[in-house]
Design a protein around this motif. Structure first.
Motif, mmCIF file in Angstrom:
data_model
loop_
_atom_site.group_PDB
_atom_site.id
_atom_site.type_symbol
_atom_site.label_atom_id
_atom_site.label_comp_id
_atom_site.label_asym_id
_atom_site.label_seq_id
_atom_site.Cartn_x
_atom_site.Cartn_y
_atom_site.Cartn_z
ATOM 1 N N GLY A 130 52.105 -11.414 44.785
ATOM 2 C CA GLY A 130 50.756 -10.823 45.522
ATOM 3 C C GLY A 130 49.530 -11.837 45.255
ATOM 4 O O GLY A 130 48.282 -11.687 45.913
ATOM 5 N N THR A 131 49.847 -13.061 44.232
ATOM 6 C CA THR A 131 48.538 -13.842 44.343
ATOM 7 C C THR A 131 48.644 -15.043 45.001
ATOM 8 O O THR A 131 47.648 -15.948 45.125
ATOM 9 N N GLU A 132 49.826 -15.342 45.697
ATOM 10 C CA GLU A 132 49.995 -16.560 46.375
ATOM 11 C C GLU A 132 49.125 -16.728 47.754
ATOM 12 O O GLU A 132 49.042 -15.457 48.488
ATOM 13 N N GLU A 133 48.431 -17.541 48.084
ATOM 14 C CA GLU A 133 47.440 -17.390 49.325
ATOM 15 C C GLU A 133 47.959 -18.405 50.361
ATOM 16 O O GLU A 133 48.794 -19.455 50.037
ATOM 17 N N VAL A 134 48.081 -18.107 51.570
ATOM 18 C CA VAL A 134 48.648 -18.876 52.744
ATOM 19 C C VAL A 134 47.635 -19.965 53.010
ATOM 20 O O VAL A 134 46.499 -19.577 53.077
ATOM 21 N N PRO A 135 47.860 -21.213 53.151
ATOM 22 C CA PRO A 135 47.031 -22.435 53.314
ATOM 23 C C PRO A 135 46.803 -22.135 54.561
ATOM 24 O O PRO A 135 47.123 -21.641 55.404
ATOM 25 N N PRO A 136 45.324 -22.592 54.923
ATOM 26 C CA PRO A 136 44.652 -22.726 56.402
ATOM 27 C C PRO A 136 45.404 -23.628 57.440
ATOM 28 O O PRO A 136 46.066 -24.395 57.098
ATOM 29 N N ASP A 137 45.450 -23.128 58.572
ATOM 30 C CA ASP A 137 46.162 -24.061 59.576
ATOM 31 C C ASP A 137 45.326 -25.220 59.574
ATOM 32 O O ASP A 137 44.383 -25.369 59.488
ATOM 33 N N VAL A 190 61.400 -27.200 46.930
ATOM 34 C CA VAL A 190 59.770 -26.709 46.816
ATOM 35 C C VAL A 190 59.881 -25.904 48.229
ATOM 36 O O VAL A 190 59.498 -24.735 48.504
ATOM 37 N N ASP A 191 60.428 -26.525 49.492
ATOM 38 C CA ASP A 191 60.240 -25.937 50.630
ATOM 39 C C ASP A 191 61.170 -24.558 50.788
ATOM 40 O O ASP A 191 60.890 -23.586 51.450
ATOM 41 N N SER A 192 62.178 -24.459 49.966
ATOM 42 C CA SER A 192 63.231 -23.565 50.002
ATOM 43 C C SER A 192 62.667 -22.382 49.137
ATOM 44 O O SER A 192 63.226 -21.267 49.039
ATOM 45 N N CYS A 193 61.559 -22.711 48.461
ATOM 46 C CA CYS A 193 60.823 -21.484 47.712
ATOM 47 C C CYS A 193 59.864 -20.734 48.140
ATOM 48 O O CYS A 193 59.388 -20.103 47.634
ATOM 49 N N GLY A 194 59.568 -20.964 49.451
ATOM 50 C CA GLY A 194 58.562 -20.044 50.072
ATOM 51 C C GLY A 194 58.005 -21.099 51.508
ATOM 52 O O GLY A 194 58.343 -21.908 51.605
ATOM 53 N N ASN A 195 56.510 -20.561 51.606
ATOM 54 C CA ASN A 195 55.871 -20.908 52.774
ATOM 55 C C ASN A 195 54.911 -22.102 52.258
ATOM 56 O O ASN A 195 53.585 -21.497 51.799
ATOM 57 N N HIS A 196 55.320 -23.343 52.052
ATOM 58 C CA HIS A 196 54.365 -24.200 51.439
ATOM 59 C C HIS A 196 54.045 -25.287 52.383
ATOM 60 O O HIS A 196 54.920 -25.863 53.292
ATOM 61 N N ALA A 197 52.750 -25.902 52.249
ATOM 62 C CA ALA A 197 52.511 -27.316 52.819
ATOM 63 C C ALA A 197 52.864 -28.059 51.864
ATOM 64 O O ALA A 197 51.858 -28.345 51.027
ATOM 65 N N ILE A 198 53.629 -29.023 52.091
ATOM 66 C CA ILE A 198 54.021 -30.161 51.026
ATOM 67 C C ILE A 198 53.564 -31.444 51.369
ATOM 68 O O ILE A 198 53.573 -32.023 52.353
ATOM 69 N N LEU A 199 53.009 -32.228 50.320
ATOM 70 C CA LEU A 199 52.284 -33.333 50.451
ATOM 71 C C LEU A 199 53.062 -34.076 49.458
ATOM 72 O O LEU A 199 53.596 -33.733 48.201
ATOM 73 N N GLU A 200 53.098 -35.569 49.576
ATOM 74 C CA GLU A 200 53.701 -36.502 48.697
ATOM 75 C C GLU A 200 52.876 -37.613 48.355
ATOM 76 O O GLU A 200 52.105 -38.047 48.816
ATOM 77 N N MET A 204 50.796 -22.172 50.474
ATOM 78 C CA MET A 204 50.259 -22.885 49.403
ATOM 79 C C MET A 204 50.650 -24.513 49.516
ATOM 80 O O MET A 204 51.714 -24.922 50.019
ATOM 81 N N LYS A 205 49.596 -25.215 49.164
ATOM 82 C CA LYS A 205 49.622 -26.693 49.142
ATOM 83 C C LYS A 205 50.200 -27.296 48.045
ATOM 84 O O LYS A 205 49.686 -27.080 46.967
ATOM 85 N N VAL A 206 51.335 -27.924 48.158
ATOM 86 C CA VAL A 206 52.230 -28.458 46.942
ATOM 87 C C VAL A 206 52.073 -30.039 47.107
ATOM 88 O O VAL A 206 52.471 -30.488 47.986
ATOM 89 N N LEU A 207 51.787 -30.741 45.788
ATOM 90 C CA LEU A 207 51.753 -32.056 45.909
ATOM 91 C C LEU A 207 53.022 -32.449 44.959
ATOM 92 O O LEU A 207 53.073 -32.099 44.011
ATOM 93 N N VAL A 208 53.919 -33.225 45.556
ATOM 94 C CA VAL A 208 55.059 -33.708 45.101
ATOM 95 C C VAL A 208 54.950 -35.305 44.641
ATOM 96 O O VAL A 208 54.772 -36.120 45.507
ATOM 97 N N VAL A 209 55.047 -35.738 43.326
ATOM 98 C CA VAL A 209 54.743 -37.214 43.027
ATOM 99 C C VAL A 209 56.136 -37.677 42.355
ATOM 100 O O VAL A 209 56.335 -37.264 41.040
ATOM 101 N N ASP A 210 56.662 -38.610 43.050
ATOM 102 C CA ASP A 210 57.641 -39.317 42.605
ATOM 103 C C ASP A 210 57.918 -40.715 42.804
ATOM 104 O O ASP A 210 58.018 -40.687 43.858
ATOM 105 N N ASP A 211 58.027 -41.774 41.945
ATOM 106 C CA ASP A 211 58.269 -43.079 42.672
ATOM 107 C C ASP A 211 59.633 -43.229 43.132
ATOM 108 O O ASP A 211 59.947 -44.229 44.000
#
Length: 230
Positions: free
Chosen positions: A123-130, A20-30, A1-8
């Motif tokens: 069961g609904t979470e999708e793995v992001p593409p490589d 967020v990273d500890s909660c699953g297999n996520h691609a994290i963007l900022e 899952m692709k996750v965007l984290v926004v904070d100044d």
């Protein structure tokens, strides 16, 4: 899952990215603030969910949320606001603008995990593409030669895990978790997801472990070939 984290606040942003990273297999963007997030989204970024601070310069979390809900392309994007404010007026305003969730600082892992579980039932979470090699290199701030070295190192670790399994279930589980993180770092999210599942089943399903290791090894080899051609 692709996750965007926004904070100044960079410290708060890094802390939330870690949770967020500890909660699953996520691609994290900022994004460093709401304006930066909006620029990325206007350029075509499409995360699966956004975690966004409420109060930021240039463009606040509420202002960013308002823009997203007004744009047909992003109107349905799950958007979780995070803030130290927990007064009724702020919560009501967030809900009125269409916030999908709200987390009160200081962050706790269980609060972040609860948002994922509520918005993305099992069961609904999708793995992001490589990721493509050039995308990985850009994200890590390295050149193609360094990326190939990283891939070669990961390939050797995977071969060692297949040829010389560590003694005991805990040893194998720890190695699988390290290999999973290596795959995530290098943009191989399918392999990372398979290793994550194998780590959970290491005691009862050794054949799944072997299959996950072989699949990850093949994914690394394909990525190395793509990197060599780039």
């Amino acid at each position: 899952m692709k996750v965007l984290v926004v904070d100044d606040d960079i410290v708060a942003r890094m802390m939330l990215m870690h949770l967020v990273d500890s909660c699953g297999n996520h691609a994290i963007l900022e994004a460093e603030d709401g304006a930066d997030a909006w620029r990325q989204l206007e350029a075509g970024l499409r995360p699966d969910i956004v975690f966004c601070d409420l109060r930021m310069p240039h463009l606040s979390g509420l202002e960013l949320l308002q823009r997203l809900r007004a744009d047909e392309a992003t109107a349905a994007l799950p958007f979780v606001l995070v803030s130290a404010a927990s007064d009724a007026a702020t919560l009501d305003e967030a809900a009125a603008l269409g916030a999908s969730g709200y987390i009160v600082k200081p962050f706790r892992q269980e609060d972040v995990r609860a948002q994922f579980e509520r918005l993305f039932p099992a069961g609904t979470e999708e793995v992001p593409p490589d990721e493509a090699p050039h995308e990985v290199a850009h994200r890590l701030g390295i050149d193609a030669a360094r990326l190939r070295l990283y891939l070669d190192g990961l390939a050797r670790q995977l071969q060692a895990a297949m040829q010389e399994p560590p003694p005991g279930d805990e040893g194998m589980r720890a190695r699988l978790n390290r290999l999973r993180e290596g795959c995530k770092t290098l943009g191989l999210y399918g392999a990372a997801a398979a290793l994550d599942k194998a780590a959970a089943d290491a005691q009862s399903a050794p054949q799944d472990v072997a299959a996950a290791l072989a699949g990850a090894s093949a994914a690394v080899a394909r990525q190395a070939e793509r990197a060599a051609r780039a």
